[in-house]
Scaffold this active site. Structure first.
Site, mmCIF file in Angstrom:
data_model
loop_
_atom_site.group_PDB
_atom_site.id
_atom_site.type_symbol
_atom_site.label_atom_id
_atom_site.label_comp_id
_atom_site.label_asym_id
_atom_site.label_seq_id
_atom_site.Cartn_x
_atom_site.Cartn_y
_atom_site.Cartn_z
ATOM 1 N N CYS A 63 0.843 -1.206 0.000
ATOM 2 C CA CYS A 63 0.000 0.000 0.000
ATOM 3 C C CYS A 63 0.876 1.253 0.000
ATOM 4 O O CYS A 63 0.448 2.324 -0.432
ATOM 5 C CB CYS A 63 -0.839 0.058 1.272
ATOM 6 S SG CYS A 63 -1.706 -1.435 1.675
ATOM 7 N N HIS A 83 1.070 14.220 -6.151
ATOM 8 C CA HIS A 83 0.295 15.452 -5.967
ATOM 9 C C HIS A 83 -1.055 15.399 -6.679
ATOM 10 O O HIS A 83 -1.904 16.262 -6.485
ATOM 11 C CB HIS A 83 1.119 16.650 -6.450
ATOM 12 C CG HIS A 83 0.853 17.908 -5.672
ATOM 13 N ND1 HIS A 83 -0.178 18.037 -4.772
ATOM 14 C CD2 HIS A 83 1.491 19.101 -5.661
ATOM 15 C CE1 HIS A 83 -0.169 19.250 -4.259
ATOM 16 N NE2 HIS A 83 0.833 19.924 -4.777
ATOM 17 N N ASP A 104 -2.868 16.553 -1.391
ATOM 18 C CA ASP A 104 -2.605 17.993 -1.358
ATOM 19 C C ASP A 104 -1.414 18.268 -0.434
ATOM 20 O O ASP A 104 -1.168 17.513 0.514
ATOM 21 C CB ASP A 104 -3.827 18.750 -0.832
ATOM 22 C CG ASP A 104 -4.970 18.701 -1.836
ATOM 23 O OD1 ASP A 104 -4.697 18.490 -3.033
ATOM 24 O OD2 ASP A 104 -6.128 18.856 -1.408
#
Ligand code: CAO
Length: 417
Positions: free
Chosen positions: A334, A390, A394
């Site tokens: 993950c 990105h 954020d």
């Protein structure tokens, strides 16, 4: 003669693509040319079936309603009388219009065109291509040969998403090819072939670097207390046959942060419009091996204690260095941690291991003077470098995640909360 139909009064509209050649036999409604105004891309279909006798436009010409496009001989066509009605059906697809036209835009030219056109797809194959003008334009801009793309849409229609999966070949934004240099001109050289792992990882690194916009957030954790705890328990681990390094604490802290900021435990799906949120916590750990970098995965880190993790880490890194990892050992992470703490350095910018959305780089801890409000104290500081995608994360959330990690590592009791 086929003229530009009603295009909403637009003038000076550019011809961006010519989809037929003189001599082509065209079916009714087959696309003839593509036009592009400032607001829209439009396809002009053949109003009747026939054979192309002459072209009256070329790419770059500016046209308006009524401009002559092609001369077609309808003698061989079954019907000619529906031209006006068909012209009115000119398909207009604005840049933002997401749903593609219901009807596939089918290239039916029976022969390969004899002259090159603006789009490479028109010149090489007789297979029909199902794609909207917007998709065709995107393909042209990215120099993608639509014949090489498998459409995932209805009836094999090529969608924008299909294009996103394709590498841009030679568009203006594509990587310029590196010049071949004969280094032997400058001095003595030898050649060394890259290992299989080197080649694989080069390909993955390049893809990950160019496809995810990276931002790296740097921070430092005060691990003075954590280190005291580690030293106190190190011997016990060694007696059981494994090392007890800071990495396992970092793994636990990362899982705690992933639970607190679940967006970090996600992946973008193929369309780029959906996040897959994960309710499991498997971590990739970058391992340096004689053959190159590999990233085995330690599963269910949330369910395991520090010693169990340390033991698994030792086993998996040995397996990696012995070149015995299986494909399954390297799947399903993950989030990834790349620790260079055993080597040196103060910070670095790790490359995200897609489809993860973030990676943590760890550098060597150092004793530094930290001001406690009254005086400087010597504290052991651990540098962290968090790179995130990105598109998904954020900046503010990236900074909070890093700061949360710092808090967890500065007081490991928090991991129990
Ligand atoms: N600060 C200070 N010391 C550290 C440290 C840190 N952040 N991290 C580890 N150390 C110490 C360890 O405690 C150990 O010392 P002791 O033996 O005295 O306890 C020593 O450095 C060596 O540790 P290690 O590297 O063997 O073990 P690890 O658990 O920290 O890391 C592994 C295991 C497999 C991740 C590591 O061996 C490795 O391969 N690292 C390289 C990863 C890599 O190449 N990343 C770059 C990828 S490109 O993005």
């Amino acid at each position: 003669m086929v003229n530009v139909p009603d295009i909403g009064g637009a003038e000076g509209v550019e011809v961006i693509e010519i989809l037929v050649q003189v001599g082509d036999t065209i079916e009714k409604e087959s696309p003839l040319i593509n036009l592009e105004s400032e607001k829209a891309t439009m396809e002009v279909p053949a109003p009747f079936a026939g054979v192309v006798k002459a072209l009256h436009v070329k790419v770059g010409d500016k046209v308006a309603e009524g401009s002559a496009i092609v001369e077609m001989d309808a003698a061989m066509a079954k019907t000619t009388e529906e031209s006006a009605a068909t012209a009115a059906e000119t398909q207009e697809i604005t840049e933002s219009a997401e749903p593609l036209p219901e009807k596939p835009v089918e290239q039916t030219s029976a022969e390969a065109p004899k002259q090159p056109t603006a789009e490479p797809t028109a010149s090489v194959s007789q297979e029909p291509i199902y794609a909207s003008p917007v998709v065709r334009r995107m393909a042209r801009e990215r120099s993608i040969d639509l014949h090489q793309v498998t459409g995932s849409g209805r009836k094999g229609r090529i969608t924008k998403e299909d294009l996103y999966q394709q590498p841009a070949a030679s568009s203006a934004m594509a990587m310029p090819a590196a010049a071949a240099i004969d280094f032997s001109k400058f001095g003595e050289i030898t050649q060394q072939p890259l290992s299989r792992i080197n080649k694989l990882s080069a390909k993955n690194m390049h893809r990950n670097w160019v496809s995810a916009p990276h931002v790296t957030q740097f921070d430092e954790a005060d691990i003075t207390e954590m280190e005291a705890f580690r030293q106190a328990n190190k011997k016990q681990a060694e007696q059981q046959g494994f090392k007890f390094t800071p990495l396992v604490f970092i793994m636990k802290a990362v899982v705690h942060a992933l639970k607190t900021y679940p967006r970090f435990n996600s992946s973008l799906d193929g369309s780029g419009e959906m996040l897959i949120m994960k309710n499991y916590y498997h971590l990739g750990i970058a391992v340096d091996t004689p053959n190159g970098l590999v990233v085995p995965v330690i599963r269910d880190v949330d369910k395991k204690g520090l010693f169990i993790l340390a033991e698994e880490l030792a086993a998996v890194s040995k397996k990696a260095r012995d070149g015995k990892l299986t494909a399954r050992d390297m799947q399903g992470q993950c989030f990834t941690i790349s620790s260079l703490g055993g080597i040196d350095g103060t910070a670095f910018t790790p490359i995200i291991n897609l489809p993860d959305v973030a990676i943590l780089g760890v550098s060597k801890s150092q004793i530094k003077p930290l001001y406690n409000g009254k005086e400087f104290e010597p504290r052991l500081m651990l540098p962290l470098s968090l790179s995130y995608d990105h598109r998904v994360i954020d900046g503010a959330v990236g900074a909070r995640f890093a700061s949360f990690l710092v808090q967890c590592l500065s007081d490991v009791r928090r991991l129990l909360l």
